[in-house]
Scaffold this motif. Structure first.
Motif, mmCIF file in Angstrom:
data_model
loop_
_atom_site.group_PDB
_atom_site.id
_atom_site.type_symbol
_atom_site.label_atom_id
_atom_site.label_comp_id
_atom_site.label_asym_id
_atom_site.label_seq_id
_atom_site.Cartn_x
_atom_site.Cartn_y
_atom_site.Cartn_z
ATOM 1 N N HIS A 20 -3.213 -0.175 -13.084
ATOM 2 C CA HIS A 20 -4.650 -0.055 -12.919
ATOM 3 C C HIS A 20 -5.110 -0.922 -11.746
ATOM 4 N N ILE A 21 -5.931 -0.338 -10.879
ATOM 5 C CA ILE A 21 -6.458 -1.073 -9.720
ATOM 6 C C ILE A 21 -7.876 -1.509 -10.049
ATOM 7 N N ALA A 22 -8.029 -2.781 -10.335
ATOM 8 C CA ALA A 22 -9.321 -3.309 -10.768
ATOM 9 C C ALA A 22 -10.338 -3.274 -9.636
ATOM 10 N N THR A 23 -11.590 -3.161 -10.003
ATOM 11 C CA THR A 23 -12.676 -3.219 -9.027
ATOM 12 C C THR A 23 -12.898 -4.664 -8.613
ATOM 13 N N GLY A 24 -12.993 -4.903 -7.312
ATOM 14 C CA GLY A 24 -13.205 -6.254 -6.825
ATOM 15 C C GLY A 24 -14.649 -6.692 -6.993
ATOM 16 N N PRO A 25 -14.935 -7.951 -6.677
ATOM 17 C CA PRO A 25 -16.309 -8.450 -6.777
ATOM 18 C C PRO A 25 -17.229 -7.751 -5.785
ATOM 19 N N ASP A 30 -14.324 -6.986 0.795
ATOM 20 C CA ASP A 30 -13.830 -6.190 1.913
ATOM 21 C C ASP A 30 -12.658 -5.350 1.403
ATOM 22 N N HIS A 31 -12.804 -4.035 1.443
ATOM 23 C CA HIS A 31 -11.740 -3.179 0.919
ATOM 24 C C HIS A 31 -10.441 -3.333 1.708
ATOM 25 N N ARG A 32 -10.542 -3.615 2.998
ATOM 26 C CA ARG A 32 -9.331 -3.815 3.789
ATOM 27 C C ARG A 32 -8.551 -5.023 3.280
ATOM 28 N N THR A 33 -9.294 -6.059 2.910
ATOM 29 C CA THR A 33 -8.651 -7.247 2.346
ATOM 30 C C THR A 33 -7.965 -6.910 1.028
ATOM 31 N N GLU A 34 -8.620 -6.069 0.203
ATOM 32 C CA GLU A 34 -7.999 -5.652 -1.053
ATOM 33 C C GLU A 34 -6.686 -4.927 -0.794
ATOM 34 N N VAL A 35 -6.693 -4.018 0.166
ATOM 35 C CA VAL A 35 -5.465 -3.284 0.479
ATOM 36 C C VAL A 35 -4.365 -4.253 0.905
ATOM 37 N N TYR A 82 -14.862 3.102 -1.083
ATOM 38 C CA TYR A 82 -14.137 2.488 -2.197
ATOM 39 C C TYR A 82 -12.968 3.373 -2.627
ATOM 40 N N LEU A 83 -13.221 4.669 -2.820
ATOM 41 C CA LEU A 83 -12.170 5.561 -3.280
ATOM 42 C C LEU A 83 -11.075 5.732 -2.226
ATOM 43 N N LYS A 84 -11.454 5.769 -0.955
ATOM 44 C CA LYS A 84 -10.432 5.830 0.089
ATOM 45 C C LYS A 84 -9.546 4.581 0.049
ATOM 46 N N SER A 85 -10.141 3.421 -0.213
ATOM 47 C CA SER A 85 -9.339 2.193 -0.301
ATOM 48 C C SER A 85 -8.384 2.268 -1.477
ATOM 49 N N ARG A 86 -8.793 2.939 -2.550
ATOM 50 C CA ARG A 86 -7.902 3.098 -3.703
ATOM 51 C C ARG A 86 -6.771 4.073 -3.389
ATOM 52 N N VAL A 87 -7.044 5.082 -2.577
ATOM 53 C CA VAL A 87 -5.970 5.948 -2.097
ATOM 54 C C VAL A 87 -4.991 5.130 -1.255
ATOM 55 N N ILE A 96 -4.372 1.917 -1.477
ATOM 56 C CA ILE A 96 -3.607 1.040 -2.365
ATOM 57 C C ILE A 96 -2.541 1.840 -3.101
ATOM 58 N N THR A 97 -2.908 3.040 -3.546
ATOM 59 C CA THR A 97 -1.943 3.904 -4.223
ATOM 60 C C THR A 97 -0.783 4.239 -3.302
ATOM 61 N N SER A 98 -1.081 4.521 -2.035
ATOM 62 C CA SER A 98 -0.045 4.812 -1.057
ATOM 63 C C SER A 98 0.842 3.596 -0.816
ATOM 64 N N VAL A 99 0.231 2.423 -0.740
ATOM 65 C CA VAL A 99 0.990 1.189 -0.542
ATOM 66 C C VAL A 99 1.987 0.974 -1.683
ATOM 67 N N LEU A 100 1.518 1.173 -2.904
ATOM 68 C CA LEU A 100 2.361 0.917 -4.068
ATOM 69 C C LEU A 100 3.371 2.036 -4.314
ATOM 70 N N GLY A 101 2.925 3.277 -4.158
ATOM 71 C CA GLY A 101 3.749 4.399 -4.585
ATOM 72 C C GLY A 101 4.419 5.201 -3.505
ATOM 73 N N GLY A 102 4.054 4.972 -2.229
ATOM 74 C CA GLY A 102 4.659 5.740 -1.156
ATOM 75 C C GLY A 102 4.191 7.185 -1.158
ATOM 76 N N GLU A 103 5.038 8.070 -0.668
ATOM 77 C CA GLU A 103 4.675 9.479 -0.570
ATOM 78 C C GLU A 103 4.792 10.186 -1.919
ATOM 79 N N ASP A 104 3.946 11.193 -2.099
ATOM 80 C CA ASP A 104 3.965 12.051 -3.283
ATOM 81 C C ASP A 104 3.732 11.263 -4.563
ATOM 82 N N THR A 105 2.871 10.278 -4.489
ATOM 83 C CA THR A 105 2.483 9.536 -5.685
ATOM 84 C C THR A 105 1.144 10.067 -6.182
#
Length: 340
Positions: free
Chosen positions: A49-54, A58-63, A109-114, A116-125
């Motif tokens: 789960h990717i928690a919502t920041g305060p 900065d979403h870039r910082t979250e990534v 926000y949602l693009k930043s979550r995409v 983060i998902t890409s960072v963690l899961g790579g392709e086809d996640t």
């Protein structure tokens, strides 16, 4: 000779936490110990789960924070493990808002979550979760009364229409990042919409967003759907447009999967012939914020390395191990081989 089909089974970290705290090195070591234990059981992937920041983060910082977390996972031997994510929208980040500026904030926000998902899961996640309408935000009349039934559906219709443009952009962005989007309907006492698989499919069909898909969660379907005939129709609808993106195996009480009220034959009978993606064993432990938000009365499954061991009671690992065995046995009955 064709290789035999191998089924991937993942485990949800909702058993342990709703916040990965990517900047907390001590907690990262705890997460890694959980990953190691689950991998030894036979799980091939993990849902985080990717928690919502305060406010104002900065979403870039979250990534960047999750880049560091993934490096720690890689260093611990999980470079090739599969990771998916669970994401929700909020009152602040609301793609259904009638206000354009708020919709733009939600899209960022949602693009930043995409990302983060890409960072963690790579392709086809997969990025799954209640990320269309804000989770748990129930609308009110001017007099402070909650809105229900026909009035609620009428109220939601223009909200979904407002979300169509940001969702089209989000879906295209996710496609470029090779991340599958999977809207997860959630039962009506948790959130007002979307609450049924039909709702999510109707949104995607009405607003022509074919690159986004749905999650089917066994618990949500049992508690919030019209019955087996509609379930069968929803599976067929999703498959026709390649929108059946994720399957969550979760007990109706959100506890242990073993000996639960999941209607295995009905659900797997429809899903197994047409679905080749991973299954997620999802158990919500009685930890904050789930204990209060989901009104949990059952005792917590104690988490090795985090909670004091409790003799005679199941640990989180016991529940994870039995959940994997149960799902493997059920899949074997349909002629599909698990991943190990």
């Amino acid at each position: 000779m064709e290789k035999p089909f191998k089924r991937d089974i993942y485990f949800s970290f909702f058993m342990f936490t709703a916040d990965l705290r990517p900047n907390d090195e001590a907690y990262t070591r705890i997460l890694i110990r959980h990953l190691q234990a689950l991998a030894e059981m036979g799980y091939t992937g993990f849902d985080l789960h990717i928690a919502t920041g305060p406010a104002g983060v900065d979403h870039r910082t979250e990534v960047d924070d999750y880049v560091r977390l993934k490096r720690a996972f890689d260093h611990a031997g999980f470079r090739d493990a599969r990771f998916t994510t669970n994401v929700g929208t909020t009152r602040t980040f609301d793609p259904t808002s009638p206000y354009e500026e708020q919709r733009r904030q939600a899209l960022a926000y949602l693009k930043s979550r995409v990302d983060i998902t890409s960072v963690l899961g790579g392709e086809d996640t997969i990025m799954s979760g209640p990320f269309l309408y804000p989770y748990g935000v129930f609308p009110l009349t001017d007099s402070g009364d909650q809105i229900w039934s026909d009035a609620l559906q009428d109220w939601l219709k223009p909200r979904y229409a407002a979300a169509s443009s940001p969702f089209k952009e989000l879906a295209e962005y996710a496609r470029e990042k090779k991340v599958k989007l999977a809207i997860e309907p959630v039962k009506n006492w948790e959130t007002p919409g979307t609450t049924m698989v039909s709702d999510a499919l109707d949104f995607l069909d009405t607003h022509d967003i074919p690159m986004c898909g749905v999650t089917i969660d066994t618990a949500q379907v049992v508690m919030e759907s019209q019955g087996p005939a509609i379930f069968k129709d929803n599976i067929a609808r999703a498959v026709r447009k390649s929108q059946l993106n994720y399957i969550h195996i979760s007990a109706p009480d959100r506890g242990a999967v073993t000996d639960s009220w999941i209607p295995w034959d009905i659900m797997l009978g429809e899903i197994e012939p047409v679905y080749t993606g991973p299954y997620l064993v999802e158990v919500f432990n009685a930890i904050p914020p789930f204990d209060s938000s989901m009104r949990m009365t059952r005792r917590r499954f104690w988490r090795p390395g985090e909670d004091e061991a409790e003799t005679g009671r199941d640990s989180a690992y016991d529940v994870a191990r039995s959940g994997l065995k149960t799902l493997e046995d059920k899949l074997a009955a349909f002629g599909r081989s698990p991943s190990r």
